[in-house]
Write a protein that holds these residues in place. Sequence first.
Motif, short mmCIF file in Angstrom:
data_model
loop_
_atom_site.label_atom_id
_atom_site.label_comp_id
_atom_site.label_asym_id
_atom_site.label_seq_id
_atom_site.Cartn_x
_atom_site.Cartn_y
_atom_site.Cartn_z
N TYR A 39 0.84 -1.20 0.00
CA TYR A 39 0.00 0.00 0.00
C TYR A 39 0.88 1.26 0.00
CZ TYR A 39 -2.39 4.04 1.70
OH TYR A 39 -2.83 5.34 1.83
N LEU A 40 1.94 1.24 0.79
CA LEU A 40 2.82 2.41 0.84
C LEU A 40 3.38 2.74 -0.53
CD1 LEU A 40 4.62 1.72 4.23
CD2 LEU A 40 2.92 3.49 3.75
N LEU A 41 3.67 1.72 -1.33
CA LEU A 41 4.11 1.96 -2.70
C LEU A 41 2.96 2.48 -3.57
CD1 LEU A 41 6.29 -1.24 -3.27
CD2 LEU A 41 7.11 1.10 -2.88
N LEU A 42 1.80 1.87 -3.43
CA LEU A 42 0.64 2.28 -4.22
C LEU A 42 0.15 3.68 -3.88
CD1 LEU A 42 -1.51 -1.00 -4.05
CD2 LEU A 42 -0.20 -0.15 -6.01
N SER A 43 0.35 4.09 -2.65
CA SER A 43 -0.18 5.38 -2.19
C SER A 43 0.44 6.56 -2.92
CB SER A 43 0.02 5.53 -0.67
OG SER A 43 1.40 5.66 -0.35
#
Length: 157
Positions: A39-43
């Motif tokens: 998620y941190l990458l996708l955010s």
Amino acid sequence: MSIPIRLSNPVHFLAFGLGSGLAPKAPGTFGTLAAIPLYLLLSHLSLPMYALVLVLASLLGIWLCGKTAKDLGVHDHPGIVWDEFCGYWLTMLAAPSGWLWIIVGFILFRLFDIWKPWPISLADQRVPGGMGIMVDDLIAGLYALMVMQVIVFVMAW
């Protein structure tokens, strides 16, 4: 005929949440925790790109989860957690940045995924195959998303 779980098989590896679903207790919780770094990458994506990745991951998940369940001879093996990844990512759609919201999203998603209010429980019981594995977590993610957005709205008000 069922086959054993093989993390060397890319389908099983993804369906089992990069191995997080093999946790001996609470695999869904560990799967959701494993979704956070991704998620941190996708955010960092724009909202339309994030939504596109979420849709593609969910469509892929229907196949991954269905194939893995069929391979294992079990409808919804507890270790299949790709559905938790996608449900959590849906929860975090348009979430404010910061660890507070990552934790709030985690708690809300896990509550709805475990509690399974209607129609989550209905989908969990009646929808077969990979779609059945995915859809209850996506509905839980949608409920958690709505509650989180209400919290964000109220806090900004």
